[in-house]
Design a protein around this motif. Sequence first.
Motif, PDB file in Angstrom:
ATOM      1  N   MET A  94       1.062  -0.860   0.087  1.00 13.77           N
ATOM      2  CA  MET A  94       0.100  -0.259  -0.099  1.00 13.77           C
ATOM      3  C   MET A  94       0.641   1.716  -0.041  1.00 13.77           C
ATOM      4  SD  MET A  94      -3.106  -1.350   2.395  1.00 13.77           S
ATOM      5  CE  MET A  94      -4.139  -2.277   2.115  1.00 13.77           C
ATOM      6  N   ILE A  95       1.681   1.186   0.805  1.00 12.07           N
ATOM      7  CA  ILE A  95       2.588   2.044   0.777  1.00 12.07           C
ATOM      8  C   ILE A  95       3.731   2.764  -0.814  1.00 12.07           C
ATOM      9  CG2 ILE A  95       5.131   3.062   1.755  1.00 12.07           C
ATOM     10  CD1 ILE A  95       4.700   1.489   4.261  1.00 12.07           C
ATOM     11  N   SER A  96       3.634   0.992  -1.513  1.00 11.00           N
ATOM     12  CA  SER A  96       4.314   1.451  -2.687  1.00 11.00           C
ATOM     13  C   SER A  96       3.027   2.207  -3.839  1.00 11.00           C
ATOM     14  CB  SER A  96       5.138  -0.569  -3.154  1.00 11.00           C
ATOM     15  OG  SER A  96       5.250  -0.345  -4.419  1.00 11.00           O
ATOM     16  N   ASN A  97       2.018   1.468  -3.341  1.00 10.73           N
ATOM     17  CA  ASN A  97       1.237   2.118  -4.217  1.00 10.73           C
ATOM     18  C   ASN A  97       0.472   3.259  -4.152  1.00 10.73           C
ATOM     19  OD1 ASN A  97      -0.873   1.462  -6.716  1.00 10.73           O
ATOM     20  ND2 ASN A  97      -2.082   0.697  -5.372  1.00 10.73           N
ATOM     21  N   GLY A  98       1.408   4.082  -2.799  1.00  4.72           N
ATOM     22  CA  GLY A  98       1.076   4.983  -2.696  1.00  4.72           C
ATOM     23  C   GLY A  98      -0.798   5.521  -2.076  1.00  4.72           C
ATOM     24  N   GLU A  99      -0.699   4.463  -1.856  1.00  6.32           N
ATOM     25  CA  GLU A  99      -2.104   4.333  -0.602  1.00  6.32           C
ATOM     26  C   GLU A  99      -1.710   4.908   1.254  1.00  6.32           C
ATOM     27  OE1 GLU A  99      -5.059   0.862  -2.149  1.00  6.32           O
ATOM     28  OE2 GLU A  99      -6.117   2.606  -0.431  1.00  6.32           O
ATOM     29  N   ILE A 100      -0.636   4.283   1.539  1.00  6.04           N
ATOM     30  CA  ILE A 100      -0.013   4.928   2.836  1.00  6.04           C
ATOM     31  C   ILE A 100       0.744   6.093   2.715  1.00  6.04           C
ATOM     32  CG2 ILE A 100       0.246   3.785   5.442  1.00  6.04           C
ATOM     33  CD1 ILE A 100      -0.880   1.682   4.613  1.00  6.04           C
ATOM     34  N   GLY A 101       1.693   6.590   3.359  1.00  4.65           N
ATOM     35  CA  GLY A 101       2.100   7.835   3.291  1.00  4.65           C
ATOM     36  C   GLY A 101       3.543   7.362   3.495  1.00  4.65           C
ATOM     37  N   ASN A 102       4.003   6.445   4.974  1.00  8.91           N
ATOM     38  CA  ASN A 102       4.925   5.920   5.137  1.00  8.91           C
ATOM     39  C   ASN A 102       4.768   4.437   6.476  1.00  8.91           C
ATOM     40  OD1 ASN A 102       4.460   7.245   7.863  1.00  8.91           O
ATOM     41  ND2 ASN A 102       5.563   8.868   6.877  1.00  8.91           N
ATOM     42  N   LEU A 103       5.471   3.949   7.149  1.00  9.14           N
ATOM     43  CA  LEU A 103       5.806   3.033   8.032  1.00  9.14           C
ATOM     44  C   LEU A 103       5.089   3.737   9.496  1.00  9.14           C
ATOM     45  CD1 LEU A 103       6.605  -0.086   8.770  1.00  9.14           C
ATOM     46  CD2 LEU A 103       8.872   1.062   8.991  1.00  9.14           C
ATOM     47  N   VAL A 104       5.383   4.923   9.661  1.00  9.84           N
ATOM     48  CA  VAL A 104       4.671   4.927  10.431  1.00  9.84           C
ATOM     49  C   VAL A 104       3.130   5.235  10.864  1.00  9.84           C
ATOM     50  CG1 VAL A 104       4.065   7.644  11.640  1.00  9.84           C
ATOM     51  CG2 VAL A 104       7.057   6.775  11.877  1.00  9.84           C
ATOM     52  N   GLN A 105       2.847   5.812   9.647  1.00  5.99           N
ATOM     53  CA  GLN A 105       1.529   5.667   8.969  1.00  5.99           C
ATOM     54  C   GLN A 105       0.515   5.123   9.362  1.00  5.99           C
ATOM     55  OE1 GLN A 105       0.520   8.541   6.312  1.00  5.99           O
ATOM     56  NE2 GLN A 105       1.698   9.975   6.504  1.00  5.99           N
ATOM     57  N   ALA A 106       1.658   4.223   8.573  1.00  4.71           N
ATOM     58  CA  ALA A 106       1.007   2.524   8.535  1.00  4.71           C
ATOM     59  C   ALA A 106       0.522   1.728  10.091  1.00  4.71           C
ATOM     60  CB  ALA A 106       1.968   1.723   7.545  1.00  4.71           C
ATOM     61  N   ARG A 107       2.109   1.951  10.620  1.00  9.58           N
ATOM     62  CA  ARG A 107       1.755   1.554  12.069  1.00  9.58           C
ATOM     63  C   ARG A 107       0.574   1.879  12.698  1.00  9.58           C
ATOM     64  NH1 ARG A 107       7.894   0.965  12.832  1.00  9.58           N
ATOM     65  NH2 ARG A 107       8.285  -1.954  12.735  1.00  9.58           N
ATOM     66  N   LYS A 108       0.042   3.213  12.517  1.00  9.57           N
ATOM     67  CA  LYS A 108      -0.892   4.361  13.678  1.00  9.57           C
ATOM     68  C   LYS A 108      -2.366   3.189  12.551  1.00  9.57           C
ATOM     69  CE  LYS A 108       0.492   8.318  14.425  1.00  9.57           C
ATOM     70  NZ  LYS A 108       1.777   8.666  14.300  1.00  9.57           N
ATOM     71  N   LEU A 109      -1.818   3.385  11.846  1.00  9.95           N
ATOM     72  CA  LEU A 109      -3.506   2.291  10.411  1.00  9.95           C
ATOM     73  C   LEU A 109      -3.940   0.856  11.176  1.00  9.95           C
ATOM     74  CD1 LEU A 109      -5.730   2.371   8.552  1.00  9.95           C
ATOM     75  CD2 LEU A 109      -4.111   0.964   6.711  1.00  9.95           C
ATOM     76  N   ILE A 110      -2.923   0.017  11.626  1.00 17.53           N
ATOM     77  CA  ILE A 110      -2.832  -0.990  12.125  1.00 17.53           C
ATOM     78  C   ILE A 110      -3.439  -1.219  13.774  1.00 17.53           C
ATOM     79  CG2 ILE A 110      -1.271  -2.895  13.192  1.00 17.53           C
ATOM     80  CD1 ILE A 110       0.322  -2.351  11.096  1.00 17.53           C
ATOM     81  N   ALA A 111      -2.671  -0.184  14.541  1.00 23.73           N
ATOM     82  CA  ALA A 111      -3.279   0.560  15.866  1.00 23.73           C
ATOM     83  C   ALA A 111      -4.352   0.344  15.870  1.00 23.73           C
ATOM     84  CB  ALA A 111      -2.472   1.002  16.401  1.00 23.73           C
TER      85      ALA A 111
END
Length: 484
Positions: A438-455
Amino acid sequence: MSDYIAVDIGASSGRLILGRINNQKKLELEEIHRFVNGFTRNNGHDRWAIDQLIDEIFIGLEKAKKLGVKKAKVGIDTWAVDYVLVGMDGQKLQDPISYRDQRTRHAIEELTGDLSKEYIYKKTGIQFLELNTLYQLYKENKEDLKKTDRILMIPDYIGYVLTGNAVAEVTNASTTQMLNLREGLFDKDLLAKVNVYPEQFPRLAESGSILGSIRHKWRLQYDLPDCEVITVATHDTASAVVGTPGEGDDWAFLSSGTWSLLGKELNVPENGAEAFKENYTNEWGAYGTYRFLKNIMGLWIVQSIRREQNNKYSFAEMAAQAGAVEPFQQFININDERFSNPKSMIDEIQSYCQETGQKVPQTTGELVAAAYCNLALFYANELEKLGNIVHKPIRVLHIVGGGSNVAFLNQLTSTLAGITVKAGPSEATAVGNLVVQMISNGEIGNLVQARKLIAQSFDIKTYSPEEHKYAEVLDKYKAFIKER
Ligand SMILES: Nc1ncnc2c1ncn2[C@@H]1O[C@H](COP(=O)(O)OP(=O)(O)O)[C@@H](O)[C@H]1O
Ligand SMILES: C[C@H](O)[C@H](O)[C@@H](O)C(=O)COP(=O)(O)O
Ligand SMILES: [Mg+2]
């Protein structure tokens, strides 16, 4: 929103998981296919049935299409260190040998005769495990190596079969113990030591790069959606770490599956004297991070007990039986090599307890409780060392993977270590695989945002230390382990 499919193949099981970000801005998972994995003895070695695993992937992709998925990104992650030898005709020479095969026994002592452990650790920062690719290649059949055009790590091989394109993705390439930390390349001295030419490994690729579309020829055999393969963090543990919802800098991870991988995500490698002495590793992570961790025997022990009992009980039933047993009836050095691949795990545990003059576990509950209790003790002991080596306090341990379902083990770990445990997601590896796509495809900005989404997308359970319980047990355990 696009569709993303994670192919996560661990040592005991594989799964295809469809992931999307839903209208509530949460990560939504749907397991579309699950299959058993494991090695079997053939042609003189313990081997993985790699063609069957690839067939399972295509079956899973067909199921995705039947669910209405017309177009998807796909990421592949698997266990580490093992590889496929690809011949000059582009076909595999044989089924890959498992890292638990006996061929690498004593290989470390043999190889480090003239290349010292200190020299290798300074170059690579990777822990010394006999199962590392370096020792497998050292013991590899020399004639087969001569016939080899490409050495592909397992997930890279699967990506190659699907797309025709071959890379060496860095998180998994680092588990070979052949990547030079400073140069960021395969180390020439170590390649030479195992009679491998640099060009026999493909170019290194970062997590999140595009590998390519699935080759047209597979459409003639399978009814597939349009898929583009993304090279995610292809070492499953690297994906598990990406999928761990840690925040700030006072957390550690425990990827709890067949293996338990306990560590911290660092921005620079830690390959100093203390890390070397305690045999910690600096596996490369996604986005230029390092996974400073230690391999611990993990739930392989419980899987082996279950297999020897012909899968009589589910893992949940085994955990419930263990939870009813008085804890800490015997101390076991759970990382002792004897538990790596014994003929019978049950016999091995019982012999260990007899040899050390301790109560011998008999029932399933007693055996599994012995495994859980000594895993928790090992974790607590290592967390102290980990914090000291990286000179950072650890206040939260995130337990992810199948083992995060074991409340009894989570609670024991929290109490013994005296820290908060946050458990889940149990499919963190697949989640980490998906968010890199999703980060590679531009749907998530970066790892920090990804972890917030997961939490915010999963039910993460919190465990706090139980006051004054088992206060002296850890000290007694340390004294016991010190003698062995
Ligand atoms: N509901 C459960 N209760 C107890 N243990 C469980 C449960 N679910 C999974 N496990 C444990 O998790 C392990 C599998 O974890 P997983 O992360 O899927 O492993 P891998 O990726 O190595 O195949 C099992 O061996 C089992 O010990
Ligand atoms: C030998 C490696 O450390 C091993 O591959 C480990 O990293 C691993 O694969 C953990 O994943 P599981 O899901 O199989 O526990
Ligand atoms: Mg796994």
